[in-house]
Design an enzyme around this catalytic site. Structure first.
Site, short mmCIF file in Angstrom:
data_model
loop_
_atom_site.label_atom_id
_atom_site.label_comp_id
_atom_site.label_asym_id
_atom_site.label_seq_id
_atom_site.Cartn_x
_atom_site.Cartn_y
_atom_site.Cartn_z
N HIS A 162 -4.63 -41.94 -22.53
CA HIS A 162 -5.67 -42.40 -21.65
C HIS A 162 -7.13 -42.54 -22.59
O HIS A 162 -8.19 -42.80 -21.78
CB HIS A 162 -6.00 -41.73 -20.30
CG HIS A 162 -4.65 -41.88 -19.49
ND1 HIS A 162 -4.14 -42.73 -18.89
CD2 HIS A 162 -3.71 -41.01 -19.32
CE1 HIS A 162 -3.03 -42.56 -18.11
NE2 HIS A 162 -2.70 -41.32 -18.45
N CYS B 21 -29.99 -10.45 -28.14
CA CYS B 21 -31.08 -9.33 -28.24
C CYS B 21 -30.46 -8.01 -27.98
O CYS B 21 -29.81 -7.76 -27.26
CB CYS B 21 -32.27 -9.58 -27.90
SG CYS B 21 -33.42 -11.12 -28.12
N GLU C 48 -9.14 -23.10 -25.42
CA GLU C 48 -9.60 -21.68 -26.09
C GLU C 48 -9.31 -21.94 -27.49
O GLU C 48 -10.06 -21.43 -28.23
CB GLU C 48 -8.77 -20.65 -25.44
CG GLU C 48 -9.05 -19.41 -26.05
CD GLU C 48 -10.51 -18.73 -25.76
OE1 GLU C 48 -11.37 -19.22 -25.18
OE2 GLU C 48 -10.60 -17.94 -26.60
N ASN D 9 -35.24 -7.53 -24.28
CA ASN D 9 -33.99 -8.43 -24.24
C ASN D 9 -34.13 -9.09 -23.05
O ASN D 9 -34.23 -8.35 -21.90
CB ASN D 9 -32.86 -7.41 -24.42
CG ASN D 9 -31.60 -8.22 -23.94
OD1 ASN D 9 -31.54 -9.47 -24.04
ND2 ASN D 9 -30.49 -7.55 -23.56
N GLY D 10 -34.13 -10.41 -23.02
CA GLY D 10 -34.12 -11.17 -21.85
C GLY D 10 -35.03 -12.26 -21.72
O GLY D 10 -35.54 -12.60 -22.83
N LYS E 236 -23.19 -12.29 -28.83
CA LYS E 236 -22.22 -11.82 -27.94
C LYS E 236 -22.03 -11.79 -26.77
O LYS E 236 -21.27 -12.11 -25.91
CB LYS E 236 -21.68 -10.52 -28.83
CG LYS E 236 -20.48 -9.83 -27.83
CD LYS E 236 -19.25 -10.33 -28.74
CE LYS E 236 -18.13 -9.93 -27.87
NZ LYS E 236 -16.83 -10.67 -27.99
N ARG F 156 -25.19 -8.98 -31.20
CA ARG F 156 -26.04 -9.28 -29.85
C ARG F 156 -27.15 -10.69 -30.18
O ARG F 156 -27.75 -11.22 -29.50
CB ARG F 156 -26.73 -8.30 -29.03
CG ARG F 156 -25.88 -7.30 -28.45
CD ARG F 156 -26.60 -6.20 -28.06
NE ARG F 156 -27.52 -6.63 -26.79
CZ ARG F 156 -26.98 -6.83 -25.75
NH1 ARG F 156 -25.73 -6.57 -25.31
NH2 ARG F 156 -27.51 -7.62 -24.44
N TRP G 188 -32.23 -12.64 -30.78
CA TRP G 188 -31.61 -13.88 -30.77
C TRP G 188 -32.44 -14.87 -30.09
O TRP G 188 -32.76 -14.41 -28.94
CB TRP G 188 -30.44 -13.75 -29.84
CG TRP G 188 -29.26 -15.23 -29.91
CD1 TRP G 188 -28.44 -15.35 -30.46
CD2 TRP G 188 -29.59 -15.91 -28.67
NE1 TRP G 188 -28.11 -16.81 -30.06
CE2 TRP G 188 -28.67 -16.96 -29.06
CE3 TRP G 188 -30.12 -16.02 -27.34
CZ2 TRP G 188 -28.31 -18.26 -28.17
CZ3 TRP G 188 -30.03 -17.19 -26.71
CH2 TRP G 188 -29.11 -18.23 -26.94
N GLU H 95 -16.28 -22.47 -32.87
CA GLU H 95 -17.52 -21.52 -32.96
C GLU H 95 -17.60 -20.68 -34.31
O GLU H 95 -18.63 -20.20 -34.68
CB GLU H 95 -17.28 -20.29 -31.70
CG GLU H 95 -16.47 -19.58 -31.68
CD GLU H 95 -16.57 -18.75 -30.15
OE1 GLU H 95 -15.44 -18.26 -29.59
OE2 GLU H 95 -17.56 -18.52 -29.86
N LYS I 35 -12.02 -21.61 -30.14
CA LYS I 35 -12.40 -20.61 -31.50
C LYS I 35 -12.78 -21.35 -32.65
O LYS I 35 -13.48 -20.83 -33.51
CB LYS I 35 -10.98 -19.99 -31.52
CG LYS I 35 -10.50 -18.75 -30.57
CD LYS I 35 -11.26 -17.65 -30.68
CE LYS I 35 -12.60 -17.62 -29.68
NZ LYS I 35 -12.43 -17.05 -28.35
C1 AGP Z 1 -16.04 -17.03 -26.74
O1 AGP Z 1 -15.60 -16.64 -27.61
C2 AGP Z 1 -17.45 -16.75 -26.67
N1 AGP Z 1 -17.79 -15.16 -26.96
C3 AGP Z 1 -18.22 -16.86 -25.10
O2 AGP Z 1 -17.46 -18.05 -24.90
C4 AGP Z 1 -17.83 -15.89 -24.07
O3 AGP Z 1 -16.45 -15.67 -23.63
C5 AGP Z 1 -18.66 -16.12 -22.93
O4 AGP Z 1 -20.17 -15.96 -23.20
C6 AGP Z 1 -18.46 -15.37 -21.63
O5 AGP Z 1 -18.96 -13.98 -22.08
P1 AGP Z 1 -18.45 -12.77 -20.99
O6 AGP Z 1 -16.92 -12.63 -20.98
O7 AGP Z 1 -18.96 -11.43 -21.81
O8 AGP Z 1 -18.79 -12.91 -19.52
#
Ligand code: AGP
Length: 611
Positions: A507, A2, A484, A100-101, A606, A27, A75, A491, A488
């Site tokens: 395994h 949000c 990682e 937000n929260g 984000k 956000r 969000w 997502e 990527k």
């Molecule tokens: C990864 O592409 C995501 N955006 C997500 O995993 C992110 O790294 C995670 O939410 C942690 O966020 P931060 O680094 O702002 O704490």
């Protein structure tokens, strides 16, 4: 999680609020809304399901003129995405709030308010705040006092923006656990979840502290009160990154722009922190040298991509400093009976510095006898930075794409600096330090060379567009890089991807391998190369198609079912940083081919400021 914007200005605020929402859309983007107080003293509201563009269309048809207003991009946490659940939420016709929260005690508060006759029109937790504020403002008569009174009843995390029809040209903000900044204009004042939202109107900001509430009024008057209700002065800070960060420039997506910024931001992360032959320990603060000498253990805690950075750092720290390292996701760590041996340094990693689980982990750690806390973070003034003993900023500049790219490689760069700073204090061989410092200096140039492979990586991407699954393999410090890479791809392209240490394949996961399962591997020139080659043979023997990013010196050749892209040779310790880049580009191109929303993938946000 949000985004909030608020404004009080001489001019009409609709345009400022709308531009702010567009910049905060990273956000959350399932619905958006805005309330502006009209010059006649009425609250006018527009809300729309979907992205900010849908709200913009409504505003074009029915503008909201006025000098004070609040706006929100959502969000969803409580209640599905819908126009009814979109913010601002109102109590009657005179009071509106954006939030937000999460309000954890919203159910009990809702029952109490319903008992008093308040009628709820949404499924959100936020609506209780609107009704509580309405009740309190009738009692105390002043909106700032009412907000302070209500905050005492709220459990959970919040950043709020509030307006009342009876208080002309006033916006109230408050924060606890969620970010909120005040933008300082010329005779104007603004609120936002992130300074980026306001860079079109100001570059001067007050970063509100936990429990602060603020009253913005006409003429740019800003009054901050702290958690105890006392009026306080908070420092005005100038935003240093410029407004370029908020635009895509010539790039099609923020993610692509941010991938291509990596040579520059890695150089920025190193700037001023390298001596001729060693890392400047003072980069971590004046107390770092004395403190690093006492470190006997390290606990690293983070989420998502930042967690993967921590996993890489474990290999580095144990190899070069001999200090035992434990790495854990914050959402697990914070609920565990953690044993903290004497002399343990607590390290958090976060792009945003506002991730709820990481922040909670830091607060949890505080009471557990750690030697000190260090935050490696990208956002100055964020909660994590303010609440840690030591900080190192990653200098990546604002990252807009939800998929983290440059934030990750600068975190890794910062973690290598930590490794060498600790190593220096603990007697790491001077020659080895000098070699690594030299290698770090050359890193931005090598990353730039990897970026030149973009067209070749784009061509590889076509093989993935029709696939439903993918397997990523790596060994040693490249296992987290494989994780990682898989994250990527998942997502942004929505292709199911998993990562394994290559030695684990036999395994179990080898059973999945057939011609429909592309297998991606990174093969730097390190001591595990021969073992990795054997693992890749196991895949090939089962008909799996291999995509290998390999050091130009390792002698891996293309053959039927084996696609090889060569990367420039790099010092083995820095290879995890370099080998991240082609995986980012691969995911990006696959997502573009699949036509997904690259910068704002479905269901994500984000900055995850809720648990
Ligand atoms: C990864 O592409 C995501 N955006 C997500 O995993 C992110 O790294 C995670 O939410 C942690 O966020 P931060 O680094 O702002 O704490």
């Amino acid at each position: 999680m949000c985004g909030i914007v608020g404004a009080v200005a001489e001019r009409n605020v609709q345009g400022i609020l709308l531009e702010g929402l567009k910049r905060l859309e990273y956000r959350g983007y399932d619905s958006a809304g805005m309330t502006v107080r009209s010059p006649q003293g009425q609250l006018q509201r527009q809300r729309a399901l979907g992205k900010v563009a849908a709200l913009e269309e409504r505003l074009a048809a029915e503008p909201l003129p006025g000098h004070s207003g609040i706006a929100h991009t959502r969000w969803a946490t409580h209640g599905r995405p819908s126009e009814q659940n979109a913010h601002p939420h109102q109590s009657g016709e005179r009071l509106a709030v954006v939030h937000n929260g999460i309000i954890e005690n919203h159910e009990a508060l809702r029952r109490e308010l319903e008992g008093e006759g308040y009628v709820f029109t949404s499924e959100t937790d936020t609506e209780v705040i609107a009704h509580l504020l309405e009740r309190e403002s009738r009692r105390v008569g002043d909106l700032l006092t009412a907000v302070q009174g209500v905050l005492a009843h709220l459990d959970g995390a919040y950043a709020l923006g509030v307006i009342h029809a009876d208080e002309p040209d006033v916006v109230i903000g408050a924060r606890k656990g969620s970010p909120l900044v005040v933008g300082v204009g010329i005779d104007e004042a603004f609120l936002a979840s992130d300074p980026l939202a306001l860079l079109q109107v100001t570059d001067r900001f007050v970063y509100l502290q936990e429990g602060d509430a603020v009253r913005l009024s006409r003429g740019g008057v800003i009054k901050v009160v702290d958690a105890d209700g006392y009026a306080v002065e908070r420092e005005v800070q100038t935003f240093e990154h410029g407004d370029g960060a908020a635009s895509k420039g010539d790039y099609r997506h923020f993610m692509l722009k941010e991938i291509h910024e990596q040579p520059a931001v890695i150089a920025a992360a190193l700037e001023g922190r390298l001596g001729e032959r060693s890392v400047l320990v003072e980069s971590f603060g004046p107390d770092a040298e004395a403190l690093f000498g006492q470190v006997k253990q390290i606990h690293i805690v983070a989420c998502g991509t930042s967690y993967h950075a921590g996993m890489v750092a474990r290999y580095w720290l144990e190899r070069y400093t001999g200090v035992p390292v434990q790495v854990e996701v914050a959402s697990e760590y914070r609920y565990r009976q953690v044993v903290v041996p004497e002399g343990t340094l607590f390290v958090t990693l976060s792009q945003s510095g506002e991730t709820a689980d990481t922040l909670a982990a830091l607060r949890f750690a505080r009471a557990r006898g750690y030697l000190a806390s260090l935050a490696i973070c990208n956002v100055p003034g964020s909660s994590l930075v303010r609440e840690s003993d030591l900080t190192l900023m990653t200098q990546a500049g604002p990252e807009i794409g939800v998929a983290s790219t440059k934030a990750f490689t600068t975190q890794l760069t910062a973690l290598m600096l930590l490794t060498l700073a600790l190593g220096r204090v603990r007697g790491l061989d001077a020659g080895e330090q000098a070699t690594l410092v030299e290698a770090l200096r050359g890193l931005p140039g090598l990353v730039a060379r990897v970026l030149e492979l973009d067209p070749a990586i784009e061509a590889l991407g076509t093989a993935f567009a029709e696939k439903h699954h993918a397997l990523f393999l790596g060994r040693g410090a490249h296992f987290p890089i494989a994780l990682e890479g898989a994250l990527k791809l998942k997502e942004i392209s929505y292709i199911h991807a998993e990562a394994y240490p290559a030695g684990e394949l036999k395994h179990g996961p080898l059973a999945l391998v057939d011609s429909e399962m592309p297998v991606i591997s990174v093969a730097p020139n390190d001591e595990l190369l021969d073992k990795l080659k054997s693992n890749l043979q196991e895949v090939r023997a089962r008909g799996g198609e291999l995509f290998v990013f390999a050091d130009e010196q390792v002698g891996l050749a293309e053959e039927e079912g084996v696609h090889v892209l060569h990367l420039p040779h790099v010092h083995e310790a820095l290879a995890p940083i370099l080998y991240t880049v082609p995986l980012q580009l691969l995911s990006y191109h696959v997502a573009v081919l699949k036509g997904t929303d690259v910068d704002q993938p479905r269901n994500l946000a984000k900055s995850v400021t809720v648990e």
